[in-house]
Design a protein around this motif. Structure first.
Motif, short mmCIF file in Angstrom:
data_model
loop_
_atom_site.label_atom_id
_atom_site.label_comp_id
_atom_site.label_asym_id
_atom_site.label_seq_id
_atom_site.Cartn_x
_atom_site.Cartn_y
_atom_site.Cartn_z
N PRO A 138 0.82 -1.21 0.00
CA PRO A 138 0.00 0.00 0.00
C PRO A 138 0.86 1.27 0.00
CG PRO A 138 -0.89 -1.60 1.52
CD PRO A 138 0.41 -2.15 1.06
N GLY A 139 0.48 2.20 -0.86
CA GLY A 139 1.18 3.48 -0.96
C GLY A 139 2.36 3.48 -1.89
N ALA A 140 2.78 2.32 -2.38
CA ALA A 140 3.96 2.25 -3.26
C ALA A 140 3.60 2.67 -4.69
CB ALA A 140 4.53 0.85 -3.26
N PRO A 141 4.58 3.21 -5.45
CA PRO A 141 4.27 3.77 -6.76
C PRO A 141 4.48 2.84 -7.94
CG PRO A 141 6.49 4.42 -6.14
CD PRO A 141 5.94 3.57 -5.00
N LEU A 142 3.59 2.97 -8.91
CA LEU A 142 3.79 2.50 -10.28
C LEU A 142 3.98 3.75 -11.12
CD1 LEU A 142 3.71 0.59 -12.77
CD2 LEU A 142 1.21 0.86 -12.71
N ILE A 143 5.11 3.84 -11.82
CA ILE A 143 5.46 5.06 -12.56
C ILE A 143 5.58 4.74 -14.04
CG2 ILE A 143 7.12 6.94 -12.75
CD1 ILE A 143 8.01 6.18 -9.85
N LEU A 144 4.79 5.43 -14.86
CA LEU A 144 4.79 5.23 -16.30
C LEU A 144 5.33 6.47 -17.00
CD1 LEU A 144 1.19 3.74 -16.75
CD2 LEU A 144 3.30 2.54 -16.14
N TYR A 145 6.11 6.25 -18.06
CA TYR A 145 6.64 7.36 -18.84
C TYR A 145 6.40 7.09 -20.32
CZ TYR A 145 9.99 10.31 -21.34
OH TYR A 145 10.56 11.20 -22.21
N GLY A 146 6.02 8.13 -21.05
CA GLY A 146 5.87 8.01 -22.49
C GLY A 146 4.88 9.03 -23.03
N PRO A 147 4.55 8.94 -24.32
CA PRO A 147 3.56 9.84 -24.91
C PRO A 147 2.15 9.29 -24.70
CG PRO A 147 4.49 8.46 -26.62
CD PRO A 147 5.18 8.07 -25.34
N TYR A 148 1.21 10.18 -24.42
CA TYR A 148 -0.18 9.79 -24.19
C TYR A 148 -1.12 10.80 -24.85
CZ TYR A 148 1.48 6.54 -20.62
OH TYR A 148 2.11 5.50 -19.97
N LEU A 149 -2.38 10.39 -25.00
CA LEU A 149 -3.45 11.29 -25.40
C LEU A 149 -4.19 11.72 -24.14
CD1 LEU A 149 -4.89 9.17 -28.37
CD2 LEU A 149 -3.19 11.01 -28.49
N GLU A 150 -4.67 12.97 -24.15
CA GLU A 150 -5.43 13.47 -23.00
C GLU A 150 -6.66 14.20 -23.48
OE1 GLU A 150 -3.14 14.78 -19.25
OE2 GLU A 150 -1.95 15.55 -20.92
#
Length: 211
Positions: free
Chosen positions: A139-151
């Motif tokens: 609990p509380g730990a991060p998943l970190i994603l990097y890259g191009p996205y649509l918003e």
């Protein structure tokens, strides 16, 4: 500007690969990681590619153990070669890992990082990443994603639109994902959006934390 894949270093038998984007983005990524990673523990890097990021981050975060992975044997060979060159005690032997697979070769992590995979893989890989991350992280730990996205509501850079078309031309299951879709899938797995960081070259860092 969209970031391309890694390439061989010349035409010889050297297994080392080089991703030109790594030199451009690694310090900007590290600056965000400084705020998001735990002080100690194990960082699982999913889809490590050439291994250049893994080496750089292992150097910059010596108190963290770094576990690189990739589904591509050529990538694993590059990671292993670069790891041998670096001789870092906190950089582990790379593991074969397919994010879409039901079973992963690791049973716990204190943080998970995934750089430039979500758009160059089927959606099932992202769903697998989210599902297993929720199982591996405390609990509380991060998943970190990097890259191009649509918003939604945010204009997409022309270079990213062109990149999206080129990805879909190469593989109909690839393409830039909408942040709202990633958020929805993450929430279904028990991962809450914690931070969105605009990065150079029209990329994003998306941080989720285990509920």
């Amino acid at each position: 500007m969209a970031e391309g894949p890694w390439t061989p270093q010349g035409d010889g038998p050297d297994p080392r690969r080089h991703a030109p984007a790594t030199l451009r983005n690694r310090d900007a990524i590290a600056a965000v990681l400084q705020d998001e990673l735990p002080a100690t523990g194990l960082v699982l890097e999913v889809a490590s590619g050439s291994g250049e990021h893994a080496v750089h981050f292992a150097v910059n975060f010596p108190a963290l153990n770094w576990q690189p992975t990739d589904p591509d044997p050529a990538a694993l060979a590059s990671i292993a070669a670069l790891r041998g060159d670096a001789g870092l005690p906190n950089l582990r032997v790379p593991l074969l890992l397919d994010a879409a697979a039901a079973n992963w070769p690791i049973n716990a992590a204190d943080a998970i990082l995934c750089i430039n995979m979500v758009h160059i893989s089927p959606w099932t890989a992202t769903l697998g990443l989210l599902r297993v991350s929720a199982d591996l992280l405390p609990p509380g730990a991060p998943l970190i994603l990097y890259g191009p996205y649509l918003e939604q509501g945010v204009p997409t850079a022309p270079s990213n639109l062109a990149f999206d078309r080129s990805l879909k031309d190469r593989n109909s299951q690839w393409g830039l994902r909408d942040v709202a879709d990633v958020d929805k899938a993450a929430a279904a797995c028990g991962l809450a959006p914690a931070r969105r960081v605009a990065m150079p070259a029209n990329n994003l860092m998306l941080v989720y934390r285990r509920r």
